[in-house]
Every structure is written in C-alpha cells, then in structure tokens.
Scaffold this motif. Structure first.
Motif, PDB file in Angstrom:
ATOM      1  N   ARG A  78       0.850  -1.192   0.000  1.00 56.98           N
ATOM      2  CA  ARG A  78       0.000   0.000   0.000  1.00 56.98           C
ATOM      3  C   ARG A  78       0.879   1.233   0.000  1.00 56.98           C
ATOM      4  O   ARG A  78       1.887   1.296   0.707  1.00 56.98           O
ATOM      5  N   SER A  79       0.508   2.225  -0.785  1.00 58.50           N
ATOM      6  CA  SER A  79       1.302   3.442  -0.901  1.00 58.50           C
ATOM      7  C   SER A  79       1.458   4.127   0.448  1.00 58.50           C
ATOM      8  O   SER A  79       0.512   4.231   1.227  1.00 58.50           O
ATOM      9  N   ARG A  80       2.672   4.606   0.703  1.00 58.63           N
ATOM     10  CA  ARG A  80       2.974   5.346   1.936  1.00 58.63           C
ATOM     11  C   ARG A  80       2.836   6.848   1.716  1.00 58.63           C
ATOM     12  O   ARG A  80       3.095   7.628   2.614  1.00 58.63           O
ATOM     13  N   ASN A  81       2.438   7.244   0.506  1.00 64.36           N
ATOM     14  CA  ASN A  81       2.370   8.662   0.136  1.00 64.36           C
ATOM     15  C   ASN A  81       0.933   9.141   0.025  1.00 64.36           C
ATOM     16  O   ASN A  81       0.115   8.489  -0.611  1.00 64.36           O
ATOM     17  N   ASN A  82       0.663  10.278   0.623  1.00 65.58           N
ATOM     18  CA  ASN A  82      -0.667  10.866   0.534  1.00 65.58           C
ATOM     19  C   ASN A  82      -0.758  11.919  -0.552  1.00 65.58           C
ATOM     20  O   ASN A  82      -1.836  12.400  -0.865  1.00 65.58           O
ATOM     21  N   GLU A  83       0.394  12.314  -1.117  1.00 71.60           N
ATOM     22  CA  GLU A  83       0.389  13.408  -2.076  1.00 71.60           C
ATOM     23  C   GLU A  83      -0.043  12.986  -3.473  1.00 71.60           C
ATOM     24  O   GLU A  83      -0.317  13.832  -4.320  1.00 71.60           O
ATOM     25  N   GLU A  85      -2.515  10.070  -5.930  1.00 72.88           N
ATOM     26  CA  GLU A  85      -3.705   9.215  -5.846  1.00 72.88           C
ATOM     27  C   GLU A  85      -3.407   7.741  -6.105  1.00 72.88           C
ATOM     28  O   GLU A  85      -4.311   6.934  -6.174  1.00 72.88           O
ATOM     29  N   HIS A  86      -2.155   7.404  -6.219  1.00 75.24           N
ATOM     30  CA  HIS A  86      -1.769   6.020  -6.484  1.00 75.24           C
ATOM     31  C   HIS A  86      -1.867   5.201  -5.191  1.00 75.24           C
ATOM     32  O   HIS A  86      -1.307   5.572  -4.164  1.00 75.24           O
ATOM     33  N   ASP A  87      -2.610   4.095  -5.261  1.00 73.51           N
ATOM     34  CA  ASP A  87      -2.868   3.321  -4.045  1.00 73.51           C
ATOM     35  C   ASP A  87      -1.766   2.321  -3.720  1.00 73.51           C
ATOM     36  O   ASP A  87      -1.592   1.921  -2.577  1.00 73.51           O
ATOM     37  N   GLU A  89       2.504   1.019  -4.091  1.00 69.18           N
ATOM     38  CA  GLU A  89       3.846   1.595  -4.210  1.00 69.18           C
ATOM     39  C   GLU A  89       4.897   0.487  -4.312  1.00 69.18           C
ATOM     40  O   GLU A  89       4.836  -0.503  -3.587  1.00 69.18           O
ATOM     41  N   TYR A 121      -5.240  -3.354  -5.914  1.00 66.52           N
ATOM     42  CA  TYR A 121      -4.701  -2.030  -6.236  1.00 66.52           C
ATOM     43  C   TYR A 121      -4.779  -1.806  -7.745  1.00 66.52           C
ATOM     44  O   TYR A 121      -4.641  -2.753  -8.522  1.00 66.52           O
TER      45      TYR A 121
END
Length: 168
Positions: A78-83, A85-87, A89, A121
């Motif tokens: 799961r993506s660790r980035n909130n910036e 929209e990619h779910d 990583e 994902y």
C-alpha cells in the motif's frame, strides 16, 4: 534464475545485496564517504524490522541465481504517500550489478505489480533518484514522472522523482 517470496531468514542476504547495489548504482551520485560507510549489519537490522512490521499488503521478493544465491530483491505494498492518488507503491528494487540487464529486474518489478493487482490495487508509484540509471527502466515499463522533491542523503542534496502508473 527464479523469483520467490522472501522469508525473514533471507534478511542478511537481502542486506548484502542492498549495500552492494547501492555502492555500485549510486557511485558518483551519492558521496563516496556515505557509500563506503554503509553497513550490511545495520541494513540487516532494518530488513529484520521490515519483515516483522510489514505494512498492509506488503510483499518482499528475491531473485536467486542457479545456485540459490540471492542476487536481487523488490518490495511493495500500500502506498505510503498521501500526495498522489496512487494506491500501491514499489518501495525498492535492487539487483547486483552482474545480474542487471538480463530480465531479472523486470521479473522483480512484475512480481510487485502482480501482488498489488492481487490485492485490489489499480495504480502504482515509486520514488527514484533523478540520476539513478533505472529511471529509464521505469519509463520503459510505462511509468511517467508525476512529481519530484529534494532530499538529503549523507549531506548531499539530491532530486528524487515520483514515477507513477495510472493503471497496473
């Protein structure tokens, strides 16, 4: 050559590949003093922690040569980035220099992509240093630059690119 899901007992061999590949991939990009001080023991501790604290849907894969030696690895979840929209990583993918450009990187990459798909994902991203030669590999896999940021590694100011796939 084969790709398999990693086990915690692989942590020391993954750590060795991690350090060795950083020292060859980032030579001339990251300071020599930083690279020469990388420690397999510290990396092993970090990988043991990772195995014991996997985030949601995180998988780690290793590439083995014909003798069963670990020569590369990849991991993602799961993506660790909130910036963005990619779910999903891709967190890391590294191969020993002698095993690059023979298709193993693509197999490690696709292992993470398939794991993400299997877990529902639909989009994926990763961060890569702008000067890392692998940027072209990611573009060949259909990734596009979607952002960038400045980071510091060992006192060096570097640019890191976000590369994304709107559909995996």
């Amino acid at each position: 050559m084969k790709i398999r899901e990693a086990r915690i007992e692989d942590a020391d061999k993954i750590a060795k590949v991690h350090v060795d590949s950083w020292q060859t991939t980032y030579k001339g990009i990251i300071s020599e003093s930083y690279l020469s001080n990388l420690s397999v023991e510290k990396r092993k501790k970090s990988w043991l922690w990772t195995f014991e604290n996997l985030i949601v849907d995180e998988k780690i894969f290793v590439a083995e040569d014909m003798a069963g030696n670990i020569v590369g690895f990849s991991n993602g979840g799961r993506s660790r980035n909130n910036e963005f929209e990619h779910d999903g990583e891709l967190f890391a993918i590294y191969l020993l220099k002698n095993y690059q450009r023979i298709g193993l990187g693509k197999k490690l990459f696709n292992s993470v992509v398939q794991s993400l798909k299997d877990n529902g994902y639909s989009k994926m991203m990763l961060w890569v240093l702008k000067d890392n030669p692998s940027v072209e590999f990611y573009k060949l896999q259909g990734g596009e630059v979607i952002g960038k940021k400045e980071i510091t590694i060992g006192g060096d100011s570097l640019v890191e690119l976000a590369i994304g796939w709107d559909r995996i």
